[in-house]
Design an enzyme around this catalytic site. Structure first.
Site, short mmCIF file in Angstrom:
data_model
loop_
_atom_site.label_atom_id
_atom_site.label_comp_id
_atom_site.label_asym_id
_atom_site.label_seq_id
_atom_site.Cartn_x
_atom_site.Cartn_y
_atom_site.Cartn_z
CE LYS A 12 -3.54 -2.50 1.93
NZ LYS A 12 -2.86 -3.84 2.39
CB CYS A 124 -6.86 -9.05 4.82
SG CYS A 124 -5.52 -9.92 5.92
#
Length: 192
Positions: A12, A124
């Site tokens: 990211k 996640c």
């Protein structure tokens, strides 16, 4: 200027830097941050990324931050399609510990967020206690926060992954025709 808390291994961070952001990548693992730094050099993004070894649950910024990304440590149950062992590797006590850590990380992030600033919280995990319920609790504790709904056009038209409250909830069954996706939860918060 974006602070990426719990940044390693840096996927990211790289996305943010390649989109033009100046990123401060924070992680408590020096080893994992070394890998992040190597990846930024390989991608020629190292001039856009600063790295700091620190525990994001207690790290403090000198000034209030306009943008914070918190991809919190979690049970990783959303990766079960690729990592079927994950459901056997975590027990209920692990989940409780992770939920506590996520709360500390979120609280610290909110306290550093500037008025008008944006905080992205994601995991996640398929567990609501690590996603939706975390957001409900932080919103109850901080009336200065509100959800900033994610819109279909921001996600390439994938309306099925946007919850009624405007968060993103991806399930492994989404895009099943091309192999599915990892499970993920994302919420965008704004501080008034």
């Amino acid at each position: 200027n974006v602070v990426d808390l719990c940044a390693a291994p840096g996927g990211k961070t790289a996305q943010l830097a390649s989109a033009g952001a100046s990123v401060l990548a924070i992680d408590r693992s020096a080893k994992r941050l070394h890998r992040l730094q190597e990846n930024m050099k390989r991608l020629r993004l190292d001039d856009r990324v600063k790295i700091e070894v620190a525990d994001a649950a207690v790290w403090k910024s000198r000034e209030k931050l306009p943008y914070i990304l918190l991809d919190a440590p979690c049970s990783a149950t959303g990766t079960v399609r690729r990592n079927p062992d994950v459901i056997w590797m975590k027990n209920q006590n692990d989940i409780y510990s992770l939920v506590e850590l996520q709360e500390k990380l979120l609280e610290n992030a909110v306290n550093m967020l500037a008025p008008g600033g944006t905080l992205i919280y994601c995991t996640c995990s398929l567990q609501k206690c690590e996603g939706e319920y975390q957001i409900e609790r932080i919103l109850e504790r901080h009336p200065e926060l509100s959800r900033e709904s994610v819109h279909v056009h921001e996600l390439g038209g994938m309306s099925e992954i946007i919850t009624p409250r405007g968060d993103v909830r991806i399930l492994p069954s989404h895009l099943a025709n091309i192999g599915g996706m990892d499970g993920f939860f994302v919420s965008r918060l704004r501080k008034s």
